[in-house]
Scaffold this active site. Structure first.
Site, mmCIF file in Angstrom:
data_model
loop_
_atom_site.group_PDB
_atom_site.id
_atom_site.type_symbol
_atom_site.label_atom_id
_atom_site.label_comp_id
_atom_site.label_asym_id
_atom_site.label_seq_id
_atom_site.Cartn_x
_atom_site.Cartn_y
_atom_site.Cartn_z
ATOM 1 C CE LYS A 1 -1.906 1.784 4.013
ATOM 2 N NZ LYS A 1 -1.626 3.229 4.075
ATOM 3 C CG ASN A 2 2.456 2.714 3.569
ATOM 4 O OD1 ASN A 2 1.254 2.928 3.396
ATOM 5 N ND2 ASN A 2 2.990 2.622 4.779
ATOM 6 C CB CYS B 1 -4.894 6.099 10.519
ATOM 7 S SG CYS B 1 -5.386 4.606 9.698
ATOM 8 N NE ARG C 1 -0.279 10.405 10.180
ATOM 9 C CZ ARG C 1 -0.539 9.286 9.526
ATOM 10 N NH1 ARG C 1 -1.655 8.664 9.720
ATOM 11 N NH2 ARG C 1 0.333 8.786 8.679
ATOM 12 C CG ASP D 1 2.675 1.625 9.591
ATOM 13 O OD1 ASP D 1 2.248 2.499 10.353
ATOM 14 O OD2 ASP D 1 2.844 1.811 8.375
ATOM 15 N NE ARG E 1 -7.472 4.310 5.216
ATOM 16 C CZ ARG E 1 -6.751 5.225 5.840
ATOM 17 N NH1 ARG E 1 -7.049 5.574 7.061
ATOM 18 N NH2 ARG E 1 -5.727 5.795 5.253
#
Ligand code: UD1
Length: 424
Positions: free
Chosen positions: A22-23, A116, A121, A305, A397
């Site tokens: 994903k990233n 999230c 952030r 993560d 997600r």
């Protein structure tokens, strides 16, 4: 609402294929905007964040098609430069569109990105870097508007090796005039993946994977085709589940080099870890000592993560473990949920202390974010009896088929979907 129903207390035994990262793929999708041809991404995960990025690209004028797990992005004709508000709010990674849109359109409008809820952030590093490259930034209520007469190279030293800021700078720098040097750049494998794609598109980049990345701007980029690497966080989640539940797991295509932090943990737990080529076999007796101290760090340190999935494993370790979260300021929501399983967890600021218990008992748990949600599933699998993880869509997600993957490894896990109350 999705209900993950788990009958815990069983060993895992089997094989898992790991989805594309994903990233890695999200910034690659943004990079497609920098050229007028087609970028083809093989092994693209079919997850909500990718669907969200597709809607944004389509809104901007791209034509996007799926062929199985291959994503084709035709960016010949871009119409807009504003990221739709409802999509930007759903996904924080939409911020990386700033660099790409500036490179292609010289203007970008984005409402403050969502994603999230794992801390404040801010995006100050992104904005300061783009500003030093010649972007003008104005903020109007919720919207950030960035404009340039043309980006130029700059020497940028990041206060913190932010993954997203490094990506944004790279995306802006590849078509900028002159040389950009990023110091204290993020060294995550996903940064190297983005650079691999950009180089294939014709960009000149050196030093990715180190803290100093150097980009020579070029006039034009072109389309290309690439296979996205396997997701190290998904692989890590499954490897931690196997450690906690006991049993054995075979990953035919594992990102082994990027999982050295887990190899070290497996060694200190006395578990089997066997790498062969790109495949990995692990085995756990489900009986392991506590880890005295782990702290999350930028790559190659222990990834934030995987902090919550690791905490889940430590709930049954022998002795007291301590985790310090150094990347995000509020990432212990899952650890708080673990208490419902009878776990002994104490949280003080950025520290989480866990006294391992021989047994956990099933409970109803609530997911508050993506990786924390995955950790609740791991903990549910480790607990005796029935558990339910209630999730408003966070897991989808990032995990394409967590239920099928873990079921394939013998887990008693099913997924039930209920309609939102208003839609019933
Ligand atoms: C990326 C990953 C996310 C991972 C994180 C850290 C994606 C899509 N997401 O997120 O899964 O958890 O890296 O490995 O790739 N910061 C600032 N100012 C900024 C930017 C960041 O202070 O302008 C701070 C953040 O608040 C946070 C830390 O830096 O405390 C790390 O953030 P960053 O590396 O930017 O993470 P993301 O790119 O958002």
């Amino acid at each position: 609402m999705v209900h993950y129903e788990i009958e815990g207390g069983h060993r895992l035994e089997g094989e898992c294929r790991i989805q594309g990262s994903k990233n890695a793929v999200l910034p690659m999708m943004a990079a497609a905007l920098l050229q007028r041809g087609t970028v083809i991404l093989h092994n693209c995960p079919r997850i909500l964040d990718v669907f969200c990025m597709i809607r944004i690209l389509e809104h901007l004028g791209c034509r996007v098609d799926w062929d199985g797990h291959t994503l084709l992005i035709d960016a010949y004709e871009l119409r807009g430069c504003a990221v739709p508000r409802e999509e930007a709010k759903k996904m924080r990674s939409s911020v990386i569109l700033l660099g790409a849109l500036l490179g292609r359109r010289r203007r970008a409008v984005l409402c403050c990105p969502g994603g999230c809820v794992i801390g404040e952030r801010p995006i100050d590093l992104h904005l300061a870097a783009l500003s030093s490259m010649g972007a003008e930034i104005c903020q109007e209520e919720e919207d950030i508007c960035v404009e340039t007469g043309g980006l130029h190279g700059a020497r940028i030293c990041l206060r913190f090796p932010s993954v997203g800021a490094t990506e944004n700078i790279l995306l802006g720098a590849v078509l900028a005039d002159g040389e950009t040097v990023i110091r204290n750049a993020a060294r995550e494998p996903e940064i190297m993946e983005l650079c691999r794609l950009l180089r294939q598109m014709g960009a000149k980049i050196a030093g990715d994977g180190t803290a100093r990345i150097c980009v020579q701007g070029v006039r034009k980029l072109h389309g290309t085709e690439i296979t996205v690497m396997p997701d190290r966080i998904v692989a890590g989640t499954y490897l931690l589940a196997a450690a906690g539940c006991g049993g054995s797991l075979y990953l035919p295509e594992a990102p082994v080099r990027q999982l050295a932090c887990l190899r070290r943990l497996y060694a200190c737990w006395g578990m089997t870890w066997r790498e062969k080529g790109g495949s990995l076999y692990v085995q756990s007796a489900g009986d392991y000592p506590a880890v005295r101290y782990v702290e999350t760090r930028p790559y190659p340190g222990f990834p934030t993560d995987l902090q919550s999935p690791l905490a889940a494993v430590l709930l049954k370790a022998k002795g007291e473990s301590c985790i310090r979260e150094t990347i995000f300021e509020s990432r212990f929501r899952a650890a708080e949920e673990f208490r419902k399983l009878g776990a002994d967890v104490q949280i003080a600021g950025q520290l989480c202390r866990i006294r391992g218990r021989e047994k956990l008992r099933g409970a109803v748990l609530d997911a508050y974010e993506l990786r924390g949600g995955a950790a609740l599933i791991v903990a549910g699998l480790m607990a005796e009896g029935a558990s339910v993880v209630r999730d408003e869509g966070f897991l989808e997600r990032g995990y394409e088929h967590i239920v099928e993957d873990l079921r394939g490894a013998g887990a008693a896990l099913t997924c039930r979907r209920s309609l939102p109350t208003a839609a019933k």
